[in-house]
Design an enzyme around this catalytic site. Structure first.
Site, short mmCIF file in Angstrom:
data_model
loop_
_atom_site.label_atom_id
_atom_site.label_comp_id
_atom_site.label_asym_id
_atom_site.label_seq_id
_atom_site.Cartn_x
_atom_site.Cartn_y
_atom_site.Cartn_z
N GLU A 68 0.86 -1.18 0.00
CA GLU A 68 0.00 0.00 0.00
C GLU A 68 0.89 1.23 0.00
O GLU A 68 1.89 1.27 0.72
CB GLU A 68 -0.92 0.01 1.23
N HIS A 120 9.76 -4.17 -8.69
CA HIS A 120 8.54 -3.42 -9.01
C HIS A 120 7.36 -3.83 -8.14
O HIS A 120 6.35 -3.13 -8.10
CB HIS A 120 8.18 -3.57 -10.50
N ASP A 150 15.50 -5.86 -11.39
CA ASP A 150 14.14 -6.07 -10.86
C ASP A 150 14.13 -7.12 -9.75
O ASP A 150 13.22 -7.94 -9.67
CB ASP A 150 13.18 -6.47 -11.98
N GLY A 222 0.18 -10.48 -10.93
CA GLY A 222 0.20 -10.93 -9.53
C GLY A 222 1.19 -12.05 -9.29
O GLY A 222 1.55 -12.33 -8.16
N ASN A 223 1.66 -12.71 -10.38
CA ASN A 223 2.69 -13.74 -10.25
C ASN A 223 4.08 -13.15 -10.05
O ASN A 223 5.03 -13.88 -9.74
CB ASN A 223 2.74 -14.64 -11.49
N SER A 224 4.23 -11.85 -10.27
CA SER A 224 5.55 -11.23 -10.17
C SER A 224 6.19 -11.51 -8.81
O SER A 224 5.57 -11.30 -7.77
CB SER A 224 5.44 -9.71 -10.35
N ALA A 241 7.89 -11.38 -15.74
CA ALA A 241 7.22 -10.69 -16.84
C ALA A 241 6.65 -11.69 -17.82
O ALA A 241 7.01 -12.88 -17.83
CB ALA A 241 8.19 -9.75 -17.56
N ALA A 244 2.28 -10.21 -23.50
CA ALA A 244 0.83 -10.23 -23.31
C ALA A 244 0.14 -9.38 -24.37
O ALA A 244 -0.15 -8.21 -24.12
CB ALA A 244 0.48 -9.73 -21.91
#
Length: 468
Positions: A68, A120, A150, A222-224, A241, A244
């Site tokens: 958040e 990220h 990353d 959300g899999n990141s 990544a 897509a």
């Protein structure tokens, strides 16, 4: 069809709902209800193959990450005037909103509570909450992260954690079975399977340092930061990544290799950041055409195009025209491979280079140095550039070898440079119709100039600014 490559994690909590259409088909009363067939426990006396035992060991180490952060809202300055609001009866409005996002992570050190995820996923987060497989929710803090690769390391209280062992990702082969574990679309822990589709993917423009594992195991938003594991339950990569075209999975996903993650984590834990070394060279790919032109007995490697004076490469004896074939016994396929290999080394490490010089093999040892890019402050160059900071594009930059110019690394709000239209991350490629490649050249062209004509690169666009 154009496609986009996306690093996934940031999803507003208001958009995490999945549209699900339920279709109920009515059957005539005369038709008997379907018989549900159960799979036998054994086939010809042998148990059915299953990944369940491995996943029961591995999934407790994969966590969901919720972040958040507070986002400042841009609004009309008139709304800050109390007389204006009172006259038009405009109520007070919030100056910021809270943004939420979801991602995944992997516990790699149960004793110290270290969790690996993507940069990220946690970048800019004010609060980070880690949810374990058993439902426990733990507050996490960032140990350090690296935007160029990353990769980030966060820490949670080390109580009854399960960690994943790391595999040797250099031993992976195309066709090996792998399983992706993560938190797609905020659904909760999800497992998908596939194979390794390719190794050593580079040049995708996702990160500064790329050496990706490609897989067809389904990876979604959300899999990141989640785990890519082999059938022994060992971590082979961190999912980061996908390609897509329509925003969802099409079977082309990318993961950061475990060996790269381990080297980066070591530096992040020790220093809070990654201290990349550099040789002080400019390189280009050795193509088959160049190999034939120079009569070289190799078709892959990195050609040394330029050696900086007093650099680690110069001290080691590297020369222009040398072809680097291996770094610490690791084969180098192209210039990007050499950049990755050196970028994973820490300042002060000694590296062994196997090269070709005039077609003959040679081995050199170099002590990796630290690159400190030359900088220049705008007020020292020109009054209209005051408030901007300029920096050379060094060999460790993602822009190295792709563009020549000077990078603007900062612009103070309200400064003359900002009012002139300059922005952070602009690249000055020319001054008064003359190309530049360094801050030294920029400084030289600023002497006795009342008006400045600047050629800029902003993203993929080229702009011209006239400063008087």
């Amino acid at each position: 069809m154009p496609f986009k490559i996306e690093s996934f994690c940031r999803m507003n909590s208001q958009r995490r709902l999945l549209p699900v259409a339920l279709l109920v088909l009515g059957l005539a009363a005369a038709v008997p209800p379907p018989v549900l067939a159960a799979l036998p426990a054994l086939v010809e006396g042998q148990p059915l193959p299953t990944l369940a035992p491995m996943l029961e060991r591995a999934t407790p180490a994969v966590v969901n990450i919720a972040t958040e952060n507070r986002v400042q809202l841009r609004r009309n300055p008139l709304l800050d005037d109390p007389f204006f609001r009172r006259f038009f009866n405009i109520p007070d409005q919030p100056r910021e909103r809270r943004a939420q996002s979801v991602g995944s992570g992997v516990v790699v050190d149960a004793r110290r509570g270290y969790v690996i995820t993507n940069h990220h996923v946690v970048d800019g987060a004010d609060t980070i909450t880690v949810t374990l497989r058993d439902g426990r929710q733990l507050d996490a803090k960032v140990i350090g992260s690296d935007s160029e690769s990353d990769v980030a390391v966060i820490q949670v209280p080390a109580r009854n954690l399960t960690a994943l062992p790391l595999a040797d990702s250099d031993r992976l082969r195309v066709g090996d079975f792998v399983v992706a574990i993560g938190n797609p679309f905020g659904l909760g822990q999800t497992v998908t399977s596939g194979i390794i589709s390719a190794l050593g993917r580079t040049g995708l423009g996702i990160q500064g340092y790329e050496d990706f594992i490609q897989t067809d195991a389904s990876i979604n938003p959300g899999n990141s930061g989640g785990a890519l594991v082999n059938l022994r339950g060992e971590l082979v990569g961190i999912n980061t990544a996908i390609i897509a075209p329509g925003g969802g999975n099409v079977g082309i996903g990318f993961a950061i290799p475990a060996n790269m993650v381990a080297r980066l984590m070591e530096q992040i834990v020790d220093h809070g950041s990654v201290r990349r070394g550099q040789l002080g060279v400019s390189v280009q790919d050795l193509t088959p055409d160049l190999a034939r032109a120079f009569n070289l007995p190799a078709s892959q490697g990195a050609i040394i195009a330029q050696v900086s004076p007093r650099s680690a490469a110069a001290k080691a004896g590297l020369k222009e025209g040398d072809v680097v074939l291996r770094v610490n016994e690791r084969s180098i396929r192209d210039g990007g491979g050499l950049r990755n290999a050196i970028g994973l080394l820490e300042v002060g490490e000694t590296v062994r280079l196997e090269i070709l010089r005039d077609g003959k093999p040679l081995t050199l040892d170099a002590k990796v140095g630290e690159y400190v890019p030359a900088k220049a402050e705008g007020e020292a160059l020109h009054p209209r550039l005051a408030g901007a900071t300029f920096e050379d594009i060094g060999p460790n930059s993602p822009l190295a070898g792709k563009v020549q110019g000077v990078l603007i690394v900062g612009v103070d709000s309200g400064s003359p440079a900002a009012r002139a239209g300059l922005r952070r991350n602009d690249i000055i490629i020319g001054v008064n119709r003359r190309p530049i490649a360094s801050t030294a050249e920029l400084r030289q062209l600023m002497i006795d100039r009342d008006g400045l004509l600047l050629n800029l690169l902003r993203g993929q666009e080229e702009l011209v600014l006239m400063l008087r």
